[in-house]
Scaffold this motif. Structure first.
Motif, PDB file in Angstrom:
ATOM      1  N   HIS A 404     -29.730 -32.561  15.951  1.00 37.43           N
ATOM      2  CA  HIS A 404     -29.617 -32.628  17.408  1.00 37.43           C
ATOM      3  C   HIS A 404     -28.237 -33.103  17.869  1.00 37.43           C
ATOM      4  N   LEU A 405     -27.351 -33.381  16.902  1.00 36.60           N
ATOM      5  CA  LEU A 405     -25.989 -33.747  17.266  1.00 36.60           C
ATOM      6  C   LEU A 405     -25.153 -32.476  17.467  1.00 36.60           C
ATOM      7  N   ARG A 406     -23.860 -32.650  17.591  1.00 39.51           N
ATOM      8  CA  ARG A 406     -22.980 -31.500  17.787  1.00 39.51           C
ATOM      9  C   ARG A 406     -22.920 -30.650  16.520  1.00 39.51           C
ATOM     10  N   PRO A 407     -22.600 -29.358  16.651  1.00 38.17           N
ATOM     11  CA  PRO A 407     -22.590 -28.462  15.484  1.00 38.17           C
ATOM     12  C   PRO A 407     -21.637 -28.946  14.391  1.00 38.17           C
ATOM     13  N   VAL A 408     -22.034 -28.678  13.148  1.00 36.71           N
ATOM     14  CA  VAL A 408     -21.255 -29.125  11.993  1.00 36.71           C
ATOM     15  C   VAL A 408     -20.381 -27.980  11.483  1.00 36.71           C
ATOM     16  N   PHE A 409     -19.131 -28.303  11.190  1.00 35.64           N
ATOM     17  CA  PHE A 409     -18.226 -27.374  10.511  1.00 35.64           C
ATOM     18  C   PHE A 409     -18.407 -27.623   9.017  1.00 35.64           C
TER      19      PHE A 409
END
Length: 846
Positions: A404-409
Motif C-alpha cells: 500500500h506504499l508507493r510503487p517499488v523500483f
C-alpha cells in the motif's frame, strides 16, 4: 586486571602518555569551562566521521549562543585506547562520545568505567550485557534492533518465505541482526536459508561468495554491512549480473542511513535496493534549521563530498552533545553525579531510560533508484506496533502490507513484476525428485524399469497429478524423477539431508515427518480405516414375508380392500338372498371378499353395473399389487445380508488378534502408540493382493489402510471386505519439499487450481473405476415399497368405489329416511329387552 585494562596499559607504555594522538582542541585557549570539556573520538576519513565532526561543532556553538554556557570539545581522530587515556588524563574531559561501531566503543568503555567518566556510544546497537558490565556506559542512539521487525514485515508483504543474511563478520553485526531477525522471521512463518559472513579486512572473497549465492534458490538478500564494505559488495554484485530481475536486496541502517552520501557512479550499481533506516522528523523546525546550516558548513569543510545533506546519525550526534552540555551546566563532584544528570536530561529526541535511549519506533522505507539528481525514493514508513503508512502525521492510514506504499523500483527496471523471491536451479541442475518403489498400490505410483531400453517409467495417480500441477505453475520448473527403494520415513529424511529436492508419491502427512520436511496441501481425503472380511447375517427371517411393503403400505392395502368390499356388499345385498344372513355372517362375507382375488357369490355373478365398475378397477389394482409383492419378496429372499466380522478395535485387542498394514507406512507406529496394539501382533504386506489373501486365510483379522488406499482396495474386493469402526484422523497424501522451501506455496496454489478445476476428481475417478466391481444390494428400507409408489392406483380404485356408492345412495334416497327411522326404533327396542340376541334381531328387522 582484565584484558581491556591490560591492553590500555601496554599501548600507553608503547606510545607514551604525551604522544600526539591527532587531537583538535576546541577549548578556547584552554580556559576553564564552567560546563566542562567533552571528549570525542571520530573517524575523520569516513563519511559519518565527517558528519559527526560538523554536528558536534554546531552543537557546541548553539549551546553557547542559546544558553550562554561554554562547553569545551576535544576531538581526536585516533582510534586507539591511548586516545581515550589522553582525553581523560591530559585533556581532563568530563564525558566521551564514542565512534559509530560497537567494536570501537567497547575498547573505550572499559577505560571510561575505570576512570568513572561517562561514555556515550552512538553505535547502532549495544549488547544487552554491556551497560551491566560497564555502569558508566550509555547508549546514546536509538536501538535499531526493532528494524528487524520492519524487515520481516517487508518480507511478509511480498509473500517471500526465505531470506539469506549477508553480514559483516564483527561481533556487533552478528549480535545486532541474527537473533532479532530470526525471531521476527519465525513470527511470519519465514526462514533464514543461509548466513554469509564477510570479512571487513578481506574483500577478495566477495566474488566467491556471490557466485555461491547465485547458484542458490533463494533470491531475497538482507545486507547488513557497513558503508565501505557494502559499496564494494554491490559493485561486485552488479558486475556478476545479480542486480537484475528476480533479485531482492534489502539493506539495514548502517548502510541505508548513509546512502545519501554516495556518488552517482556508486549508486548506479545499487538500483532497486529497498532500504530501512531510522527516521528523524524532517518537517520539524529544529531539523530544518539544522539541515540548512549543516549543508553550508559541511560543504565548506568537505568540498570533496558530492552530497552535503546530513544523515539521521548527524542529527542524533547533535542532540547528544546538547544533552551532555545541559547536564554539565552545574559543576559536579564527580563522574557519578554527572552520569546521573545526563540520564535525567532531555533534549529533543534524546532521553535515557535505564542508561539507554528509547528504541527507534519509526523507520523509513526507501528505494534506491540511482537516477541523475536523486539517489532514492521515499516509499513510506513502518511504525512499531502499527505497520506501514505513507506519512507519519495524525491522519496516517496504517496497513500490515508494504504493497500500500508507493510503487517499488525493483532490480532490473520499473517495468519488471514483483520478484517471487526465489528461482529454480539452473537447467544443468533440475529438481531431483524421489519416487517410492515400494508402494503397495501401484495405481498411485508405479516405477518400472525397462532393461532393454534402460528407461524407467513413472506412472500412477500421484505422478499424473504432479505433472498437472507443474503445468499450472506460472514459471518453468524442470525436474527429474529418481526411484527410491526404502521406507517412507527414510525417504522424507533424505529431503532434509538435501539429497532430494522433493518427493512425489503416496506419502502421508504426519507430524513426525514435519521435523524433516514440509508438505503441500493434501490432495486426497484424510483418515485411517479398518478393513475386515464380511459374513452373511444370521438374523431371524421368519418375518421376511412382510418386508416387501412398508407398514403404511400394509395398512392402506387393508383399508382400501375393506372399503371396496363394503361398497360391493351394500350394492349387491338386495340381489342375493344369502347376503341377508345373520350380522356376523354378513361381516365375514365383507372381510372375506376384501381379500379374495376374484369376487363371486357361490359362483354367481354381480347384478349391478355399479358394483361391476368398482370391482373391475379393484381387481386391476389387486393384480398390480400382488405381482409387485411377489417380485419384491423374491428379490429379498435371494439377497445375502452382509455384516463385518469385526466391529471395533477393542475386540481385536481383547482377542489378541493379528492385524496388518502396508509396507513403509507410518501406520505401524500409529497402531502401537495410539491404538495400543502389541508390535508382535502387527504384520506388514507388500501389496493389496497380499492383504486380501491374508484376510481370506484368517492370518490377520483386519488390515488398517489410509482412506485413499482403502477406496482402491474396496473397489477391487467389494464383495469380500468392508470397513468397520471409526475413521481415525490422520493427514492425507501430499507432495514433500524441504522445510522452508519457496516452492511450497506456489505448488500448493497450483494444486488447489487443479482440484478446483475438477481435474483432480477426474484423475481419481479414473483410477478407482479401473478397479470397480458390483455387489448385490443389502436388504434395507430402500428396498421396501411404500404408498408413494402406488398412490395413483389407490386414488383410482377408491374414487371409483366412492362414485358407485354415491350413485347407489342417490337412487335409494326416497327410502333413506324410512330405513334410518326403522333401524333406530328396532335398535332401541331390542337393546332394552334382549341384549344377547340384539345383533340377529336387528338384522332380521332390516
Amino acid at each position: 586486571m582484565d584484558t581491556f585494562t591490560f591492553l590500555a596499559i601496554i599501548l600507553l607504555l608503547a606510545q607514551g602518555a604525551t604522544a600526539d594522538v591527532g587531537r583538535t582542541n576546541r577549548s578556547a585557549n584552554d580556559q576553564v569551562m564552567r560546563g566542562g570539556i567533552i571528549g570525542a573520538i571520530v573517524d575523520n576519513s569516513s563519511r559519518f566521521g565527517k558528519e559527526q565532526k560538523v554536528a558536534m561543532d554546531m552543537a557546541i556553538m548553539d549551546v553557547k549562543k542559546k544558553t550562554g554556557q561554554s562547553c569545551g570539545l576535544n576531538m581526536t581522530t585516533s582510534q586507539t585506547v591511548v586516545a581515550a587515556w589522553d582525553l581523560i588524563n591530559q585533556q581532563k574531559v568530563k564525558a566521551i562520545l564514542l565512534p559509530h561501531t560497537w567494536e570501537e566503543a567497547s575498547l573505550v568503555a572499559e577505560i571510561g568505567n575505570q576512570a568513572k567518566i561517562p561514555v556515550l556510544s552512538i553505535a547502532d546497537s549495544t549488547p544487552l550485557w554491556a551497560t551491566k558490565r560497564w555502569p558508566f556506559l550509555l547508549q546514546a542512539s536509538p536501538d535499531q534492533n526493532a528494524q528487524m521487525k520492519a524487515i520481516a514485515a517487508i518480507v511478509d508483504s511480498w509473500e517471500w518465505h526465505q531470506v539469506t543474511i549477508i553480514y559483516e563478520d564483527i561481533d556487533s553485526f552478528r549480535s545486532g541482526v541474527i537473533p532479532y531477525l530470526s525471531d521476527a522471521m519465525r513470527e511470519i512463518g519465514a526462514e533464514i536459508s543461509n548466513l554469509v559472513a564477510l570479512s571487513p579486512f578481506d574483500s577478495s572473497s566477495l566474488s566467491t561468495e556471490l557466485e555461491r549465492l547465485k547458484g542458490e534458490q533463494c533470491r531475497v538478500f538482507l545486507v547488513h554491512l557497513s558503508l565501505p564494505l557494502a559499496m564494494q559488495f554491490f559493485v561486485k554484485a552488479k558486475e556478476m549480473n545479480m542486480m537484475e530481475k528476480d533479485y531482492v536486496w534489502i539493506t539495514t541502517n548502517p548502510f541505508t542511513s548513509l546512502v545519501h552520501s554516495l556518488n552517482a557512479s556508486i549508486i548506479s550499481s545499487m538500483r532497486g535496493i529497498i532500504g530501512v533506516k531510522s527516521y528523524y522528523p524532517q518537517k520539524d523546525n529544529h531539523f530544518q534549521n539544522f539541515h540548512t546550516r549543516f549543508r553550508k558548513r559541511f560543504s565548506f569543510e568537505n568540498p570533496e563530498e558530492d552530497n552535503h545533506d546530513p544523515g539521521t546519525l548527524a542529527m542524533q550526534t547533535y542532540d547528544v552533545v546538547w544533552t551532555v552540555c545541559l547536564a554539565m551546566r552545574e559543576r559536579s563532584n564527580g563522574g557519578q553525579q554527572l552520569l546521573h544528570k545526563i540520564m535525567l536530561s532531555k533534549f529533543n529526541n534524546v532521553q535515557f531510560f535505564d542508561r539507554k535511549v528509547a528504541r527507534a519506533q519509526i523507520f523509513q522505507i526507501i528505494n534506491v533508484i540511482g537516477f541523475i539528481g536523486k539517489s532514492y525514493n521515499e516509499l513510506g514508513f513502518w511504525s512499531y506496533g502499527k505497520g506501514f503508512s505513507k506519512t507519519t502525521d495524525d491522519r496516517a492510514l496504517y496497513n500490515t502490507s508494504m504493497r500500500h506504499l508507493r510503487p517499488v523500483f525493483w532490480p532490473g527496471g520499473p517495468w519488471t513484476s514483483t520478484p517471487r523471491g526465489w528461482t529454480s536451479p539452473s537447467t544443468a541442475k533440475p529438481l531431483r525428485i524421489a519416487v517410492p518403489t515400494q508402494s503397495p498400490f501401484k495405481q498411485y505410483v508405479n516405477v518400472e524399469h525397462d532393461p532393454l531400453t534402460n528407461i524407467t517409467n513413472y506412472t500412477g495417480f500421484a505422478i499424473d497429478l504432479f505433472r498437472e500441477t507443474v503445468a499450472r505453475l506460472s514459471f518453468n520448473l524442470t525436474y527429474n524423477f529418481t526411484p527410491f527403494d526404502g521406507n517412507y520415513d527414510e525417504m522424507v529424511e533424505q529431503v532434509y539431508l538435501k539429497k532430494f529436492d522433493a518427493v512425489v508419491g503416496d506419502v502421508a502427512i504426519v507430524a513426525k515427518r514435519y521435523q524433516h520436511a514440509e508438505f503441500t496441501h493434501p490432495y486426497t481425503e484424510s483418515g485411517l480405516v479398518m478393513i475386515v472380511p464380511v459374513r452373511t447375517k444370521n438374523s431371524n427371517r421368519a418375518w421376511l414375508f412382510v418386508k416387501p411393503f412398508t407398514k403404511a403400505m400394509w395398512v392402506l392395502v387393508g383399508a382400501i380392500s375393506v372399503y371396496n368390499s363394503f361398497v360391493v356388499w351394500l350394492i349387491e345385498r338386495k340381489h342375493h338372498p344369502e347376503l341377508k344372513a345373520s350380522f356376523f355372517i354378513q361381516m365375514g362375507v365383507v372381510l372375506c371378499s376384501a381379500f379374495t382375488t376374484l369376487f363371486s357369490l357361490q359362483g354367481g355373478k354381480l347384478s349391478s353395473n355399479l358394483s361391476r365398475m368398482a370391482m373391475m378397477v379393484w381387481l386391476f389394482v389387486a393384480l398390480v399389487l400382488t405381482q409387485t409383492y411377489v417380485a419384491n419378496l423374491t428379490s429379498i429372499l435371494t439377497v445375502r445380508r452382509l455384516e463385518p466380522t469385526v466391529t471395533d478395535v477393542e475386540s481385536l485387542r481383547n482377542g489378541n488378534e493379528m492385524v496388518g498394514y502396508s509396507i513403509g507406512s507410518f501406520v505401524e507406529n500409529y497402531l502401537v502408540e495410539v491404538l495400543n496394539f502389541h508390535r508382535s501382533n502387527i504384520k506388514t504386506y507388500d501389496s493389496a493382493q497380499e492383504h486380501a489373501d491374508a484376510l481370506r486365510r484368517q492370518e490377520i483379522a483386519a488390515v488398517f489402510l489410509e482412506v485413499p488406499l482403502a477406496k482402491l482396495f474396496l473397489a477391487k474386493y467389494c464383495k469380500e471386505f468392508i470397513t468397520a469402526g471409526p475413521t481415525y484422523k490422520v493427514g492425507g497424501f501430499g507432495f514433500v519439499f524441504p522445510r522452508g522451501s519457496p516452492l511450497v506455496p506456489y505448488v500448493t496454489k497450483a494444486l488447489l487450481n487443479v482440484s478446483e478445476s475438477g481435474r483432480l476428481r477426474y484423475l481419481e475417478n479414473n483410477m478407482i473405476a479401473s478397479e470397480k466391481c458390483s455387489d448385490g444390494e443389502l436388504v434395507d428400507e430402500m428396498s421396501r415399497l411404500s404408498p408413494s409408489s402406488f398412490w395413483v392406483l389407490f386414488i383410482f380404485t377408491g374414487s371409483t368405489s366412492t362414485i358407485s356408492l354415491l350413485v347407489y345412495v342417490v337412487r335409494k334416497k326416497r327410502f333413506g329416511h324410512k330405513i334410518i327411522r326403522k333401524l333406530a326404533l328396532v335398535v332401541m327396542r331390542h337393546w332394552r329387552h334382549d341384549k344377547k340376541t340384539f345383533p340377529r334381531k336387528v338384522h332380521d328387522k332390516i
